[in-house]
Enzyme design. Structure first.
Site, PDB file in Angstrom:
ATOM      1  N   GLY A 279      -9.278  27.217  -8.892  1.00 33.40           N
ATOM      2  CA  GLY A 279      -8.444  27.800  -7.851  1.00 33.40           C
ATOM      3  C   GLY A 279      -9.251  28.626  -6.868  1.00 33.40           C
ATOM      4  N   HIS A 452       6.179  -7.441   5.359  1.00 35.80           N
ATOM      5  CA  HIS A 452       5.634  -8.169   4.220  1.00 35.80           C
ATOM      6  C   HIS A 452       4.436  -9.000   4.651  1.00 35.80           C
ATOM      7  CE1 HIS A 452       5.439 -10.309   0.443  1.00 35.80           C
ATOM      8  NE2 HIS A 452       5.319 -11.438   1.139  1.00 35.80           N
TER       9      HIS A 452
END
Ligand SMILES: Cc1cc2nc3c(=O)[nH]c(=O)nc-3n(C[C@H](O)[C@H](O)[C@H](O)COP(=O)(O)OP(=O)(O)OC[C@H]3O[C@@H](n4cnc5c(N)ncnc54)[C@H](O)[C@@H]3O)c2cc1C
Length: 473
Positions: A279, A452
């Site tokens: 962190g 597609h």
């Protein structure tokens, strides 16, 4: 004394420089004080360099696996020096771009260390800024009408494990490695740890990730974390969870060795190097907060939802205020803060609509609530999940692991969250972000006709799957 500024920004990172541009667009007289380089963590030690290295790792791995695409390659070798050169040249180009933007916006840039002084003869409020220079040159004093603190963050240190640049590294030092280690222990299985684990494994490094919690990527949807762990294990990465690194047991001698405590006892882990990614800490020290009434809680500056601090003329944004410590969050907070300073009545940011991404291989992306969080918040939910392996383009692409998960409110049909793991999901998540901003339902996503073959078909299918209406699964 220098000229009158409407606004002085402390820190020229993603938050600070974007805020400066917006301020200039709105006609404010603006200056940035930057102690290092414009672009901050994201450009020099974060988003951009790490993604450049990840891309090289991906190309290296794909080239080694080219035979599966019907392409014969002779021996593939890695020139890590060139990998670093490529990364540095991308940073240089983008850095020049940011400098150019400052010139274009007539934004003054002071290359020094900025500090807020208390009320002075120049200013009855605590907003006087002093700029100190490494060269020892006399300080510059500015009394702007407003101040924006955007000083960012730095890697958190684990106990006594100081970063030495040789054996114990933060992501800052890891980005500058000129040679790859043959093995590494990564402490912390959060976003930065997982990106490094994935990248180094793709470069052929033996990687062990040690995580204190019982799961990696704890802020992601649990199903995503599990899938990522499964896929990263396939690359050979070892995960040690529920494990506490005992910082005072570190030994360094041509590598590191360190003890790790687990429920069933202690074990010693050894590697060439150790990367600590536990962190980041906000840069709030030595910027003069003591001279103000600004409130700091849990190590971060407190603001209202338009980023105004307790001192009405001082705003703060980005990593220094905590929350989602991401570049796009810092820049949008900056824009909102500036529009507020300029009395443009901006809307507060809806944090639930902000995408977050992990650029590991596989990629991870999400927006909105996780399944656990949605349940905790009391929603009755329905979930649609669709795998990439049923998407033609994913098979063509040669990368069909992963899935998309859509979470909706059973009562209202509202979209609560979308979570993705798989190829190019960090680009696809913008559709999910747009759906959240427009308050779309899964049905509306499914009515968006996806071309597609495309990877984006997985979004339409996952949205249909919420009501069990998916076509190809
Ligand atoms: C390894 C790594 C990878 C990351 N990858 C991503 C990613 O892919 N996507 C993403 O969205 N985020 C990523 N992040 C997070 C992102 O970099 C930060 O959220 C973002 O940089 C925060 O912007 P900021 O403007 O708040 O702070 P910073 O970018 O840290 O900028 C702060 C600036 O202030 C300067 N400064 C500090 N104090 C002073 C002072 N007193 N006077 C003058 N100047 C000062 C600093 O030199 C710095 O330039 C990553 C971070 C790391 C470490």
């Amino acid at each position: 004394m220098s000229k009158d500024y409407d606004l002085v920004i402390l820190g020229g990172g993603t938050g600070g420089y974007v805020a400066a541009i917006r301020a200039a667009q709105l006609g404010l007289q603006v200056a940035i004080v930057e102690k290092s380089k414009l672009g901050g963590t994201c450009l020099h030690r974060g988003c951009i360099p790490s993604k450049a290295l990840l891309r090289s790792a991906e190309v290296y791995k794909q080239t080694k696996e080219a035979a599966q695409y019907g392409i014969d390659t002779s021996e593939v070798s890695l020139n890590f020096g060139k990998v670093q050169e490529r990364k540095d040249s991308i940073i240089r180009t983008l850095h020049q771009g940011v400098q150019g933007l400052m010139k274009k916006g007539k934004i003054d840039v002071f290359n020094g260390y900025g500090r807020i002084l208390g009320p002075s003869i120049f200013s009855p409020v605590a907003g006087t800024i002093s700029i100190e220079y490494e060269s020892g040159e006399e300080n510059t004093m500015i009394v702007p009408k407003n101040v924006l603190i955007a000083t960012g963050s730095r890697p958190r240190i684990l106990g006594s494990l100081e970063y030495d640049g040789e054996y114990v590294l933060s992501s800052d030092e890891a980005l500058e490695m000129q040679e790859l280690p043959s093995s590494i222990v990564i402490v912390g299985g959060g976003v930065i740890g997982i990106e490094w684990a994935s990248m180094l494994a793709d470069f052929g490094v033996e990687v062990t990730v040690i995580e204190y919690l019982d799961r990696i990527l704890p802020t992601e949807d649990e199903a995503i974390g599990k899938e990522v762990e499964r896929l990263l294990k396939k690359k050979g990465i070892t995960f040690v969870k529920n494990a506490k690194v005992l910082d005072d047991t570190l030994k360094k001698d041509k590598g590191i060795s360190i003890e790790v405590e687990m429920a069933d006892g202690k074990e010693i882990y050894q590697a060439d190097k150790m990367l600590v990614s536990i962190g980041r800490e906000a840069n709030i020290n030595n910027i003069g907060l003591d001279n103000t009434d600004i409130i700091v809680e849990n190590g971060v500056i407190q603001t209202n939802d338009l980023y105004q601090t307790k001192e009405s003329h001082i705003y703060a944004i980005g990593d220094v205020i905590g929350g989602m410590q991401l570049a796009h969050v810092a820049s949008h907070e900056g824009i909102v803060a500036i529009e507020s300073i300029a009395n443009k009545a901006p809307d507060p940011i809806e944090y639930n609509n902000i995408p977050s991404c992990v650029y590991s291989n596989p990629e991870i992306a999400s927006v909105g609530l996780t399944e656990e969080r949605a349940k905790e918040e009391g929603f009755e939910i329905k979930v649609g999940k669709f795998p990439f392996k049923a998407i033609g383009k994913a098979l063509v692409h040669g990368d069909s692991e992963g899935f998309v998960k859509v979470i909706a409110d059973k009562k209202t049909e509202d979209l609560l969250g979308i979570h993705m793991v798989g190829p190019h999901v960090t680009d696809m998540v913008s559709e999910a972000g747009l759906a959240k901003v427009l308050d779309a339902t899964p049905w509306e996503i499914s009515q968006t006709i996806h071309p597609h073959p495309s990877l984006s078909e997985v979004m339409g299918e996952a949205a249909l799957a919420v009501d069990g209406k998916q076509i190809h699964g």
